[in-house]
Design a protein around this motif. Sequence first.
Motif, PDB file in Angstrom:
ATOM      1  N   PHE A 202       0.806  -1.215   0.000  1.00 26.82           N
ATOM      2  CA  PHE A 202       0.000   0.000   0.000  1.00 26.82           C
ATOM      3  C   PHE A 202       0.844   1.272   0.000  1.00 26.82           C
ATOM      4  O   PHE A 202       0.422   2.296  -0.495  1.00 26.82           O
ATOM      5  CB  PHE A 202      -0.931   0.016   1.220  1.00 26.82           C
ATOM      6  CG  PHE A 202      -1.836  -1.164   1.275  1.00 26.82           C
ATOM      7  CD1 PHE A 202      -2.351  -1.702   0.112  1.00 26.82           C
ATOM      8  CD2 PHE A 202      -2.181  -1.744   2.480  1.00 26.82           C
ATOM      9  CE1 PHE A 202      -3.191  -2.789   0.142  1.00 26.82           C
ATOM     10  CE2 PHE A 202      -3.023  -2.834   2.518  1.00 26.82           C
ATOM     11  CZ  PHE A 202      -3.531  -3.359   1.350  1.00 26.82           C
ATOM     12  N   GLY A 203       2.031   1.254   0.584  1.00 27.28           N
ATOM     13  CA  GLY A 203       2.842   2.458   0.655  1.00 27.28           C
ATOM     14  C   GLY A 203       3.182   2.819   2.081  1.00 27.28           C
ATOM     15  O   GLY A 203       3.110   1.993   2.988  1.00 27.28           O
ATOM     16  N   LEU A 204       3.492   4.074   2.290  1.00 28.53           N
ATOM     17  CA  LEU A 204       3.986   4.551   3.578  1.00 28.53           C
ATOM     18  C   LEU A 204       3.093   5.670   4.073  1.00 28.53           C
ATOM     19  O   LEU A 204       2.750   6.586   3.330  1.00 28.53           O
ATOM     20  CB  LEU A 204       5.426   5.048   3.435  1.00 28.53           C
ATOM     21  CG  LEU A 204       6.053   5.708   4.658  1.00 28.53           C
ATOM     22  CD1 LEU A 204       6.222   4.704   5.783  1.00 28.53           C
ATOM     23  CD2 LEU A 204       7.389   6.328   4.293  1.00 28.53           C
ATOM     24  N   MET A 205       2.711   5.619   5.370  1.00 23.77           N
ATOM     25  CA  MET A 205       1.938   6.675   6.010  1.00 23.77           C
ATOM     26  C   MET A 205       2.900   7.665   6.644  1.00 23.77           C
ATOM     27  O   MET A 205       3.740   7.280   7.472  1.00 23.77           O
ATOM     28  CB  MET A 205       1.008   6.087   7.072  1.00 23.77           C
ATOM     29  CG  MET A 205       0.147   7.114   7.765  1.00 23.77           C
ATOM     30  SD  MET A 205      -1.215   7.684   6.739  1.00 23.77           S
ATOM     31  CE  MET A 205      -2.271   6.243   6.773  1.00 23.77           C
ATOM     32  N   VAL A 206       2.799   8.938   6.288  1.00 28.30           N
ATOM     33  CA  VAL A 206       3.703   9.969   6.795  1.00 28.30           C
ATOM     34  C   VAL A 206       2.885  11.083   7.433  1.00 28.30           C
ATOM     35  O   VAL A 206       1.694  11.235   7.172  1.00 28.30           O
ATOM     36  CB  VAL A 206       4.581  10.543   5.667  1.00 28.30           C
ATOM     37  CG1 VAL A 206       5.483   9.480   5.087  1.00 28.30           C
ATOM     38  CG2 VAL A 206       3.731  11.176   4.578  1.00 28.30           C
ATOM     39  N   GLY A 207       3.572  11.886   8.252  1.00 27.33           N
ATOM     40  CA  GLY A 207       2.966  13.063   8.877  1.00 27.33           C
ATOM     41  C   GLY A 207       2.227  12.706  10.154  1.00 27.33           C
ATOM     42  O   GLY A 207       2.114  11.544  10.530  1.00 27.33           O
ATOM     43  N   SER A 208       1.767  13.723  10.843  1.00 23.39           N
ATOM     44  CA  SER A 208       1.948  15.127  10.473  1.00 23.39           C
ATOM     45  C   SER A 208       3.262  15.677  11.054  1.00 23.39           C
ATOM     46  O   SER A 208       3.859  15.064  11.924  1.00 23.39           O
ATOM     47  CB  SER A 208       0.778  15.975  10.975  1.00 23.39           C
ATOM     48  OG  SER A 208       0.720  15.985  12.383  1.00 23.39           O
TER      49      SER A 208
END
Length: 720
Positions: A202-208
């Motif tokens: 799915f990818g990478l979750m970044v932030g905040s």
Amino acid sequence: MEEISGNGDAHGNLLKPNSIHASGSFKSSLSGRSGARNSPAFRRLQSSRTPRRDLRSGSWSLQWIRSNRVVFWLLLITMWAYIGFHVQSRWAHSDHRQKEFVGYKDGAFGVKNQEDASKDSKSNGSNPPNFAVKEPKGGKNIKNSDSSDSKLSVKRITSMVKSSMSKRGRRVLKKVAPKVPVMESTENESDDVLIPKRNTSFGLMVGSFGNIEDRIFEWSPEKRKGTCDRKGRFAKIVWSRTIILIFHELSMTGAPLSMMELATELLSCGGYVKAVVLSKKGGLMSEFDKRGISILEDKGEISFKAAMKADLVIAGSAVSSSWIEQYLRRNPAGSNQLVWWIMENRLEYFNRSKNMLGQVKMLTFLSDIQSNQWLSWCKEENIKLKSQPMIVPLSVNDELAFAAGIPCSLNTPAFGAEKMTEKRDFLRIEVRKEMGLSDNDMLVMTLSSVNPAKGQLLLLEAAHLVTGRNVSQRDPIIIESELSLHFIQNQTAVAEHLETNQTGNAVVVKRKPTSKASKKRKRKRSRSNSLSLLDDAETAKQDQRKLRRLLSDKIGAEEQSLKILIGSIGSKSNKVSYVKRILGFLSQSSNMSKSVLWTRATTRVASLYAAADVYVINSQGVGETFGRVTVEAMAFGLPVLGTDAGGTREIVEDKVTGLLHPVGHEGTQILAQNIQFFLNNPPARKKMGLLGRQRVQEKYLKHHTYSRLAEVFIKCMKVK
């Protein structure tokens, strides 16, 4: 003669003892050490010494009330009526939320019903709904992980309530039950759960990155609040005025954010603001508390009475039509102080609000395209408006302008525009490092609610064509000619202005002969003006040469790679089914999933704009109504890839501040070509970003919006 005994008289009769002496003798005999203090005689004597004042003050009043049954029943009826009125008024003013009233047992029974519902769902085999525990104010924090402790605490509370009620069973009135943690559904945020923090599919979750912003910008919540221009027209109009703002929801989208910033500006300029929130779902409640915006508890009668007393009422969405209808039904004269700031551009919203469009004082829209569309719909339905609508576009707030390095009210001698530009560049380095990006990565970002109308899936399809090298490159000569034409037009305008200025000076000299000194002064002025204009023309020529060099130069031997950042996960407007479609598409392409990043919904977006290289607004259908995020991205110097529809067509100048493409699947191929062009020509995208930043400074800053709002307020505000 016989002796007389001590207890008889002279005739031999017995004498009665004197009561006074007798009592005194008894008292003297029993009050000393010889008498027992706990003896029966002592208790009888002390019990007979009850004062009459105590009887009169205590028992006499109760006996009088008992003897007068009419007064007794009247008191009971009065108390019962008062308690009933108190309970009913609290229920009416509590927004129909679950609260504890006198004589009710909502707290204990509410928890029991929820436990029963969870048991029933388990027995049926269905998944129970997700709930988040909200702790009441002043209480201890309850952790979600400690489920056993929370169950024990609920059982203790219910047992305490039942025991207290059993002890006071004969009483009609009972004390308020202790507060129980309120359970709220979190189904609208389930899309955040679908995307893990790290997953190769799915990818990478970044932030905040709010903490990084505060550290680099060195600001506190007090510094983030913009200051009002006290000398401006807007501040003079709203000073000491009461204004009611109608919010249809509290999601982190364009309309609620714009209304919240309007409330902040009104408070800063000395106005009194009260907010009516039709739906409290969303993430802006904490921002309201930070900014000091008060919310009316009731969206019914209390809000209607407050609106009647206010100087102006502003409804911030077409969804507010139901509230407007109920308010005008109670107060028809209130339409003269009612402004409807419509921020939607779809037919479904028009059909929802068409019955009330002709009853408000003024309609305001965000763009000319939106205004023309709504006016055409009104013409088809034969709706006559009370006044001509006005255009009030959205703008970049002071916080983002300050972070972008644009002069605003937050600037100080220590934090000028140039200083903030340096800090913005440093913020870009830090945030990209946190994201795991290199200097060779081009980050394409889109920050919108994830639903089909925003076109995130079409963006990923275009990116898939780019990563798979299945896209034909756009000819840079075409874009170069467009940019060259833009600079040639500026150069022509400068030359025409120079010619008119010179001819005008010559005519003036011939018609009005003056003294030698005045002629010399005019000659000096004409020479200085001509020199400055010639400098402008020379600058335009130099910019044109630089542009050609930028377009002809390539990045070098190494080609840039594509990264895509998608937000806003967890938003109220997201569609879970659409998020699942996007994740299914990414799971089929391993190369594509490595290039996708995700971020949650947040108001701290300056770090995201600083880290990005290109912004995409891929709204479908009739396009974006205005595009608040578009002007924010342009303020940070980002070129825009947008659909050729709606307000985006007005904001973005094609081949100058960005590149436009058609809506639907037809535009996917062109969007992929535009992405590939920016990958191959970084200098061109930087130049377009600078031109977009200049456009924002000319048209889309805070003072532009509030100068137009001042005109609306003058026409609609109650005259004192």
